[in-house]
Design a protein around this motif. Sequence first.
Motif, PDB file in Angstrom:
ATOM      1  N   ILE A 539       0.856  -1.182   0.000  1.00 22.33           N
ATOM      2  CA  ILE A 539       0.000   0.000   0.000  1.00 22.33           C
ATOM      3  C   ILE A 539       0.892   1.232   0.000  1.00 22.33           C
ATOM      4  N   ASP A 540       0.760   2.056  -1.028  1.00 19.36           N
ATOM      5  CA  ASP A 540       1.514   3.307  -1.124  1.00 19.36           C
ATOM      6  C   ASP A 540       0.633   4.472  -0.680  1.00 19.36           C
ATOM      7  N   THR A 541       1.234   5.414   0.012  1.00 18.74           N
ATOM      8  CA  THR A 541       0.521   6.634   0.393  1.00 18.74           C
ATOM      9  C   THR A 541       1.155   7.817  -0.321  1.00 18.74           C
ATOM     10  N   VAL A 542       0.341   8.587  -1.025  1.00 21.59           N
ATOM     11  CA  VAL A 542       0.822   9.699  -1.844  1.00 21.59           C
ATOM     12  C   VAL A 542       0.201  10.995  -1.337  1.00 21.59           C
ATOM     13  N   PHE A 543       1.038  12.018  -1.181  1.00 20.30           N
ATOM     14  CA  PHE A 543       0.563  13.326  -0.718  1.00 20.30           C
ATOM     15  C   PHE A 543       0.720  14.367  -1.830  1.00 20.30           C
ATOM     16  N   GLU A 544      -0.289  15.225  -1.973  1.00 22.95           N
ATOM     17  CA  GLU A 544      -0.220  16.361  -2.893  1.00 22.95           C
ATOM     18  C   GLU A 544      -0.834  17.573  -2.225  1.00 22.95           C
ATOM     19  N   LEU A 545      -0.341  18.742  -2.600  1.00 23.19           N
ATOM     20  CA  LEU A 545      -0.929  19.993  -2.140  1.00 23.19           C
ATOM     21  C   LEU A 545      -1.511  20.741  -3.330  1.00 23.19           C
ATOM     22  N   ASP A 546      -2.656  21.379  -3.153  1.00 19.05           N
ATOM     23  CA  ASP A 546      -3.171  22.343  -4.125  1.00 19.05           C
ATOM     24  C   ASP A 546      -2.619  23.701  -3.700  1.00 19.05           C
ATOM     25  N   MET A 547      -1.833  24.346  -4.583  1.00 25.23           N
ATOM     26  CA  MET A 547      -1.181  25.597  -4.203  1.00 25.23           C
ATOM     27  C   MET A 547      -1.282  26.640  -5.316  1.00 25.23           C
ATOM     28  N   HIS A 548      -1.149  27.895  -4.931  1.00 24.70           N
ATOM     29  CA  HIS A 548      -1.050  28.987  -5.894  1.00 24.70           C
ATOM     30  C   HIS A 548      -0.334  30.159  -5.236  1.00 24.70           C
ATOM     31  N   TYR A 549       0.035  31.130  -6.046  1.00 19.73           N
ATOM     32  CA  TYR A 549       0.579  32.369  -5.502  1.00 19.73           C
ATOM     33  C   TYR A 549      -0.561  33.194  -4.920  1.00 19.73           C
ATOM     34  N   VAL A 550      -0.278  33.945  -3.861  1.00 22.27           N
ATOM     35  CA  VAL A 550      -1.282  34.822  -3.258  1.00 22.27           C
ATOM     36  C   VAL A 550      -1.803  35.794  -4.320  1.00 22.27           C
ATOM     37  N   GLY A 551      -3.116  35.903  -4.438  1.00 19.35           N
ATOM     38  CA  GLY A 551      -3.726  36.762  -5.449  1.00 19.35           C
ATOM     39  C   GLY A 551      -4.256  35.993  -6.642  1.00 19.35           C
ATOM     40  N   GLN A 552      -3.814  34.734  -6.797  1.00 17.51           N
ATOM     41  CA  GLN A 552      -4.317  33.901  -7.888  1.00 17.51           C
ATOM     42  C   GLN A 552      -5.534  33.104  -7.414  1.00 17.51           C
ATOM     43  N   THR A 553      -6.297  32.596  -8.383  1.00 20.32           N
ATOM     44  CA  THR A 553      -7.500  31.819  -8.077  1.00 20.32           C
ATOM     45  C   THR A 553      -7.280  30.332  -8.281  1.00 20.32           C
ATOM     46  N   HIS A 554      -6.708  29.983  -9.432  1.00 20.04           N
ATOM     47  CA  HIS A 554      -6.547  28.568  -9.773  1.00 20.04           C
ATOM     48  C   HIS A 554      -5.275  27.998  -9.149  1.00 20.04           C
ATOM     49  N   THR A 555      -5.315  26.709  -8.871  1.00 22.44           N
ATOM     50  CA  THR A 555      -4.206  26.049  -8.185  1.00 22.44           C
ATOM     51  C   THR A 555      -3.459  25.101  -9.111  1.00 22.44           C
ATOM     52  N   VAL A 556      -2.252  24.724  -8.704  1.00 24.18           N
ATOM     53  CA  VAL A 556      -1.504  23.654  -9.363  1.00 24.18           C
ATOM     54  C   VAL A 556      -1.339  22.518  -8.357  1.00 24.18           C
ATOM     55  N   SER A 557      -1.275  21.298  -8.876  1.00 24.65           N
ATOM     56  CA  SER A 557      -1.065  20.133  -8.015  1.00 24.65           C
ATOM     57  C   SER A 557       0.427  19.994  -7.732  1.00 24.65           C
ATOM     58  N   VAL A 558       0.769  19.886  -6.471  1.00 27.59           N
ATOM     59  CA  VAL A 558       2.172  19.846  -6.048  1.00 27.59           C
ATOM     60  C   VAL A 558       2.442  18.520  -5.324  1.00 27.59           C
ATOM     61  N   PRO A 559       3.026  17.527  -6.001  1.00 26.05           N
ATOM     62  CA  PRO A 559       3.372  16.271  -5.328  1.00 26.05           C
ATOM     63  C   PRO A 559       4.459  16.511  -4.285  1.00 26.05           C
ATOM     64  N   LEU A 560       4.320  15.887  -3.136  1.00 25.28           N
ATOM     65  CA  LEU A 560       5.307  16.032  -2.070  1.00 25.28           C
ATOM     66  C   LEU A 560       6.198  14.793  -2.004  1.00 25.28           C
ATOM     67  N   PRO A 561       7.516  14.974  -2.039  1.00 25.50           N
ATOM     68  CA  PRO A 561       8.446  13.829  -2.024  1.00 25.50           C
ATOM     69  C   PRO A 561       8.710  13.336  -0.607  1.00 25.50           C
ATOM     70  N   VAL A 562       7.657  13.003   0.127  1.00 27.93           N
ATOM     71  CA  VAL A 562       7.814  12.556   1.515  1.00 27.93           C
ATOM     72  C   VAL A 562       6.991  11.293   1.730  1.00 27.93           C
ATOM     73  N   GLU A 563       7.277  10.586   2.784  1.00 26.66           N
ATOM     74  CA  GLU A 563       6.527   9.398   3.162  1.00 26.66           C
ATOM     75  C   GLU A 563       6.488   9.312   4.677  1.00 26.66           C
TER      76      GLU A 563
END
Length: 693
Positions: A539-563
Amino acid sequence: MNAHTATPEAKPAPVVGVDVGGTFTDLFFFDAAAGRFRTAKVPSNRGDEAVGFLEGLKTFGPVAQLGSIVHGTTVGTNALLERKGARTALITTRGFRDVLEMRRRDRLHTWGLWGDFVPVIPRDMRFEVSERVLADGSVRTALDIEEVKAATQAALAQGAEAIAIVFINAYANPAHELAALEAVRTLWPNENIACSAQILPEIREFERTSTTALNAYLQPVVGSYLKKLDDALVGEGFTGRFHIVQSSGGVMSTVTARKLPVRTALSGPAAGVIAAAAIAEAAGYPDIITGDLGGTSFDVSLVAGGKTALAAQTTIDFGLVIRTPMIEITTIGAGGGSIAYVDAGGMLQVGPESAGSRPGPVAYGQGNTRPTLTDANIVLGRINAERPIGGKLARLDVEAAKVAIDTHVAKPLGLGVMEAAEAIVRIADGRMAGAIRLVSIERGHDPATFAAVPFGGGGALHAGALIKDVGLKAALVPRYPGVTSALGCVIADIRHDQVQTVNLTVDALDPVALDARMVEEAAAARAVVEAAGLAVDRIDTVFELDMHYVGQTHTVSVPLPVEVENGTTGIDRATIAAAFDAAYQASFSRLLPGVPAKIVNLRTAAIGRRPHFDLKALAPEAGATVDGARRGSRPVWFAGAWHEAQVFARLELPVGATIPGPAVLEQPDATTLVDPDLVARVDALGNVIVERA
């Protein structure tokens, strides 16, 4: 990524993948212990799918001997598209009952002055109650439980079968929603209750309200469908595991599917993409565009570098927004059963209306009189009328198909029957090519570097046209194209996704608090996967963050290289900042130095990796020869004239066989057409590669 080794079964019982489409039910049986597989295709029984479902399973022997069944379904999709969900009510914060109608300022016809949108929950079924939680989670106005009970009783009095609870800012503090949920449960007569804190605890009220409302809308429909299948299986003595494919390409238990039916919206098509990606990568084609041509629709998805593209949300139909991870799939109404007609302006159209499985194409002889794409392919000699796929019909009525095309297309356009039949196919080819351009050229991909992977009952009939119309480098036709989605059900991993809103800048973030959240989310997601009961290697566990610059509306998916290791992920601000820079640079080719970055959501996925399925098992048997596969020839219409095409039993062709066009490769679940200017070859896995001569 966190990996946990799971103990596989000593002798795994047979597993069957079942894909129920609008016209056919496809099945793939795999017995890992014996190292053997079988396939089947039976007509779907629209309206009572359990009949076709069981009929297909019984082709493999007693249902009671099966270990597990994994099902890809379009019941949820069809209910949304046809607006045939349950009568649903909504309880929401006072002043917010019109969120479903306001949407995101989009319009059905962008440049038109007309067109409307009717939410799945009408306005008189949306009830407001007194409560208010602020964006920081603090309570401004306490929840009035009596108002919640009164709203529940009013909903029942108006015939509601399901109910959704969505309070503003519940993502920041779910206490009011959970209290309302308990109050509703004391009065509600069934389990069809959806609460946004449990469905989508995420910022943005429209997406959260839409997803929760659609989940409630689907619960009675999908729930009754799955119960009918469950009861039918129990009646056959089945005691194994029954699972459902999610829109993300993973598998979930039927218990989870009943609670979260909104995650099945693209269930069937997703399974096909999973299988196509695995087959193509094993064959040395990591960059592909899949094309699933069934009886009702044509589903397209792009796979780059062997990885399917996941979208955070999708729109099933105008205004019906679902925010849950889904494989990016574009669907158009251009299937084998799509009806051809001449519109009021004298233009030939194909679809989106479909003859489905009942009554089906004219040539099926089941009462339809309007020509379909399948009828055109039959008239052109591309489909063998004496050996139709599916096994139900002894032969197809070519003359009836000709009469229908002549009446509805040829005479109105002043064409001959053959020219009209070819025009129907060309119109359908053009619509399919347009869908492929949408997911490739319009998103910055060069189709010349991609191979098409056509599957479904009719996909391989149009492979040559797609190569030439779009400029693809080749087409890879899987060994069993008609049951590719069913194969995907067998090899799909088990997956569970969760989301939580963070809503903080990186600088203001407390890494220790985020780490604790991630560990907790990972444990909860893994527990769901473990409870599914299917054998997995890890079983793999994968983490991602939805992030953007302050002032923006839409986000990008940011995979996190952690476990998670020893109870911690070790996450820190520097790791998050570096991951965001990499993801933003990849998406937009530039960064915005000096502008703070903000974390909107934390996404956690637990993925149970299924035991490896060796695709070499599908390869042709040794000793096969081209001559042994030859089945004579027949005339096939191409580009305005008849051509004598060689006919082969596709499954009897040996590895390395080269077949110049024109040729027809026939098998029980599909037909592959090789145009006169193309050539086909059989690779080491039994796939047919179609290329320019």
